[in-house]
Every structure is written in C-alpha cells, then in structure tokens.
Design a protein around this motif. Structure first.
Motif, short mmCIF file in Angstrom:
data_model
loop_
_atom_site.label_atom_id
_atom_site.label_comp_id
_atom_site.label_asym_id
_atom_site.label_seq_id
_atom_site.Cartn_x
_atom_site.Cartn_y
_atom_site.Cartn_z
N VAL A 173 -6.77 -53.62 25.43
CA VAL A 173 -7.51 -53.20 24.23
C VAL A 173 -7.75 -54.42 23.32
O VAL A 173 -8.87 -54.61 22.81
N GLN A 174 -6.72 -55.24 23.14
CA GLN A 174 -6.90 -56.43 22.28
C GLN A 174 -8.04 -57.30 22.80
O GLN A 174 -8.88 -57.78 22.03
N LYS A 175 -8.08 -57.50 24.12
CA LYS A 175 -9.11 -58.36 24.71
C LYS A 175 -10.50 -57.75 24.46
O LYS A 175 -11.45 -58.44 24.06
N GLN A 176 -10.61 -56.42 24.69
CA GLN A 176 -11.93 -55.78 24.54
C GLN A 176 -12.37 -55.74 23.08
O GLN A 176 -13.56 -55.85 22.79
N ILE A 177 -11.40 -55.62 22.16
CA ILE A 177 -11.76 -55.68 20.73
C ILE A 177 -12.36 -57.06 20.41
O ILE A 177 -13.39 -57.17 19.74
N GLN A 178 -11.73 -58.10 20.94
CA GLN A 178 -12.26 -59.46 20.72
C GLN A 178 -13.67 -59.57 21.29
O GLN A 178 -14.54 -60.20 20.69
N GLU A 179 -13.88 -58.97 22.45
CA GLU A 179 -15.21 -59.04 23.08
C GLU A 179 -16.25 -58.29 22.25
O GLU A 179 -17.39 -58.75 22.12
N ARG A 185 -19.50 -57.15 24.23
CA ARG A 185 -19.57 -55.77 24.74
C ARG A 185 -19.83 -54.82 23.58
O ARG A 185 -19.57 -55.17 22.42
N THR A 186 -20.33 -53.62 23.92
CA THR A 186 -20.66 -52.68 22.86
C THR A 186 -19.73 -51.47 22.87
O THR A 186 -19.72 -50.68 21.93
N GLU A 187 -18.99 -51.31 23.97
CA GLU A 187 -18.03 -50.20 24.00
C GLU A 187 -16.78 -50.63 24.77
O GLU A 187 -16.81 -51.62 25.50
N LEU A 188 -15.72 -49.84 24.59
CA LEU A 188 -14.48 -50.15 25.30
C LEU A 188 -14.44 -49.37 26.61
O LEU A 188 -14.99 -48.27 26.70
N GLU A 189 -13.79 -49.95 27.61
CA GLU A 189 -13.70 -49.31 28.92
C GLU A 189 -12.23 -49.24 29.30
O GLU A 189 -11.60 -50.27 29.57
N LEU A 190 -11.68 -48.03 29.25
CA LEU A 190 -10.24 -47.87 29.47
C LEU A 190 -9.99 -46.73 30.44
O LEU A 190 -10.93 -46.08 30.91
N ILE A 248 -16.49 -47.31 17.29
CA ILE A 248 -16.97 -47.87 18.55
C ILE A 248 -16.77 -46.85 19.69
O ILE A 248 -15.81 -46.07 19.69
N GLY A 249 -17.67 -46.85 20.66
CA GLY A 249 -17.57 -45.91 21.78
C GLY A 249 -16.48 -46.35 22.77
O GLY A 249 -16.20 -47.54 22.93
N VAL A 250 -15.87 -45.35 23.43
CA VAL A 250 -14.83 -45.64 24.44
C VAL A 250 -15.15 -44.87 25.70
O VAL A 250 -15.30 -43.65 25.68
N ARG A 251 -15.31 -45.60 26.80
CA ARG A 251 -15.54 -44.96 28.09
C ARG A 251 -14.20 -44.84 28.81
O ARG A 251 -13.49 -45.83 28.97
N GLU A 252 -13.84 -43.61 29.21
CA GLU A 252 -12.55 -43.40 29.90
C GLU A 252 -12.81 -43.24 31.39
O GLU A 252 -13.47 -42.30 31.81
N SER A 253 -12.26 -44.17 32.18
CA SER A 253 -12.48 -44.09 33.62
C SER A 253 -11.14 -43.82 34.30
O SER A 253 -10.17 -44.55 34.08
#
Ligand SMILES: Nc1nc2c(ncn2[C@@H]2O[C@H](COP(=O)(O)OP(=O)(O)O[C@H]3O[C@H](CO)[C@@H](O)[C@H](O)[C@@H]3O)[C@@H](O)[C@H]2O)c(=O)[nH]1
Length: 282
Positions: A173-179, A185-190, A248-253
């Motif tokens: 999450v920390q890395k994706q927030i920095q991105e 990036r425009t959304e998080l992918e978790l 921010i949007g979060v994609r859950e995979s």
C-alpha cells in the motif's frame, strides 16, 4: 553498562529497536550482519557465532535477522539453522549471554475466528513454510532453555512501519500510495480486504521487545502486538486518509490475496502477558 549485540538491525523493527536503545545510555550496541564490515555475518551461510561471541562478549543478543520467505531452503537456513548455531554458541560461552529471538503470529497458523484473542500457549499450527520455520525456532528456544541457555521469544504480530517489503500488505500500500502521488497510477490494486489482523507500530513493538528481552522469563514466548483487531479495509482507509487520498479507487483482485495457498481470516493477540511484564517492571 550492558553490551548489546544485534542482528537484523537494518530492518524496520531493527531500526526502531536501535533508536530506542540509543536513547538509553546504559547500552553499548554493536550490530552484525551482511552489510557490516566489522562484524560480517550472513545468516544464509552457516554463520560463525562462536567467533562472533568471542569477539564481542555481549550481555544481551537481540537476534532480529530473519527471512519471511516461504522458500524452504532459505527459511530453514536463515530462521532455523542460523538460530541453532547461535544457541549452540551461547551454550558453550562463558558467561552465557541473554538471547532474544523474534517469533511470529504465523506460528499459530489456521486459528478459528472465535479462538481470538490468541494467547501465547495456543497450539502452534503453521500453514506456511515461514510459519513452520518460526515454530521450529521457538521449539529450539524451548530445548536450549532446558539446557540452561537464557533465551526468550518475542512473538511478533503484524508490523505497521515505514519501509516494509512490498510482499506485505502495508509495504504494498505504501508503494502504491507513492505511485499515486507521483502520478504513476490512478487507483490501488490489492487483494481481498476482509481479513482481520493485529497491527503494532514499530515504536510500540520496539518498546515491548526490549521489555521482553530484559525481563522475560527464559523459555517463554511473549506477544509483541497491539491487541486491537483491525480489518484490512480499515487499515487501508487510515493509510489513505493519512496521505490525503481518501477517495482514490481500489481494485480488489482475489489472486493477490492468496499467496501461500491459505489466508488466516482473523488473528489478533491477547497481550496480557507482555503488558503485565511491562507494568511489573516499570
Ligand atoms: N501481501 C498482501 N496482502 C494483501 C494484499 N491485499 C490484501 N491482502 C491481505 O492482507 C492481509 C495481510 O497480509 P500480509 O501483510 O501479507 O500479512 P499476513 O498475511 O498477516 O502474514 C504475512 O506476514 C506476517 C508478518 O507480518 C508473517 O508472519 C506471515 O507469515 C506472512 O508472511 C492478508 O489477509 C492478505 O490476504 C496485497 O496486495 N498484498
């Protein structure tokens, strides 16, 4: 003055422990590890702890070096065999140093939600190679404690700290927030955000770990945890809010969640044993 020898000082927990020890003038600290020129030690390569103990003669060893790899040879070499060598060397040295090992909530493995909060004497039933390696480490501690080695285990739940590996939720999450902040990036992918964990800050973990190292009873394990259950979704929301990214949007995979084939749904700690230790001694 207490002479403290630390391994794993470069990790997130190690840094917090070092900072806490340095605030207290009664400790003289030496660190050993792969990056140390003075006290070079690689846990993957049968480290020579006898030589290290002869050289440094510590009163206390904080053995934080570990891998959370689920690759068997690496987990065994680093978390089990290196620890066995340390305990052997400690047994043969005179005077014998005090040793703190770092265990993991992963030792409990497949606990049922209703079994929480988990106490230290709960059955160890790991579901990952990493958890198995830490269980063996704990059992080594028990064996060597019976042989007179002054060894105690700090059993760590999930760490919430800067600079964690991206293989862990918090680091990812920390890395994706920095991105996101950097426009990459425009959304998080978790993965799935339904699990419940016990997150402890590095500063709290360091404080508890030092108390266990100094006052814990040989052969026993003590939880290093907050004792507060949190869902991954709640944790994510607090991390996003702290960065001003609430919306921010979060994609859950689902593929991302299940990296070891089994995801423990709920685990959090009973912290009574450690809290009593801290209250009695301070
Ligand atoms: N890693 C990761 N986890 C995710 C993600 N999305 C959701 N999760 C969920 O977030 C929870 C926490 O995952 P981790 O940070 O990987 O920690 P863990 O499952 O509690 O256990 C791992 O770390 C522990 C130490 O903190 C170890 O003890 C344990 O063996 C394991 O390596 C799990 O339920 C996981 O499925 C993601 O993108 N990455």
């Amino acid at each position: 003055m207490k002479k403290v020898l630390m391994t794993g000082a470069e990790g997130a927990l190690g840094q917090a422990v070092l900072a806490a020890l340095r605030r207290d003038s009664q400790y003289v600290i030496e660190t050993a590890g792969r990056r140390s020129e003075k006290l070079h030690l690689d846990m993957k390569e049968a480290p020579d702890f006898r030589c290290l103990l002869d050289q440094t003669r510590p009163d206390l060893i904080l053995h934080l070096a570990a891998t959370f790899s689920n690759e068997f040879d690496e987990a065994y070499a680093v978390n089990v065999e290196a620890t066995r060598r340390l305990l052997e060397a400690a047994q043969d040295s005179s005077p014998r140093p005090r040793i703190l090992l770092v265990g993991s909530a992963a030792e409990y493995g497949a606990v049922r939600p209703e079994e929480n909060p988990i106490r230290e004497d709960h059955a160890l039933n790991p579901v990952s190679i990493y958890g198995l390696s830490k269980t063996w480490q704990t059992q080594l501690a028990g064996l060597y404690a019976k042989r007179g080695v002054d060894v105690v285990v700090a059993r760590l739940f999930n760490l919430d700290a800067p600079g964690l590996s991206e293989r862990l939720f918090v680091g990812r999450v920390q890395k994706q927030i920095q991105e996101v902040l950097g426009g990459l990036r425009t959304e998080l992918e978790l993965g799935a955000l339904t699990a419940v964990r016990d997150y402890v800050s590095a500063a709290d973990a360091a404080k508890q770990l030092i108390a266990v190292a100094i006052h814990g009873q040989a052969g026993r394990a003590y939880h290093i945890a907050s004792g507060t259950p949190v869902t991954m979704r709640e944790l994510l929301q607090s991390m996003l809010a702290a960065s001003g990214l609430d919306h921010i949007g979060v994609r859950e995979s689902s593929e991302l969640s299940n990296r070891i084939g089994y995801d423990v749904p709920v685990i959090y700690a009973d912290t009574t044993r450690t809290q009593e230790l801290i209250q009695q001694r301070t």
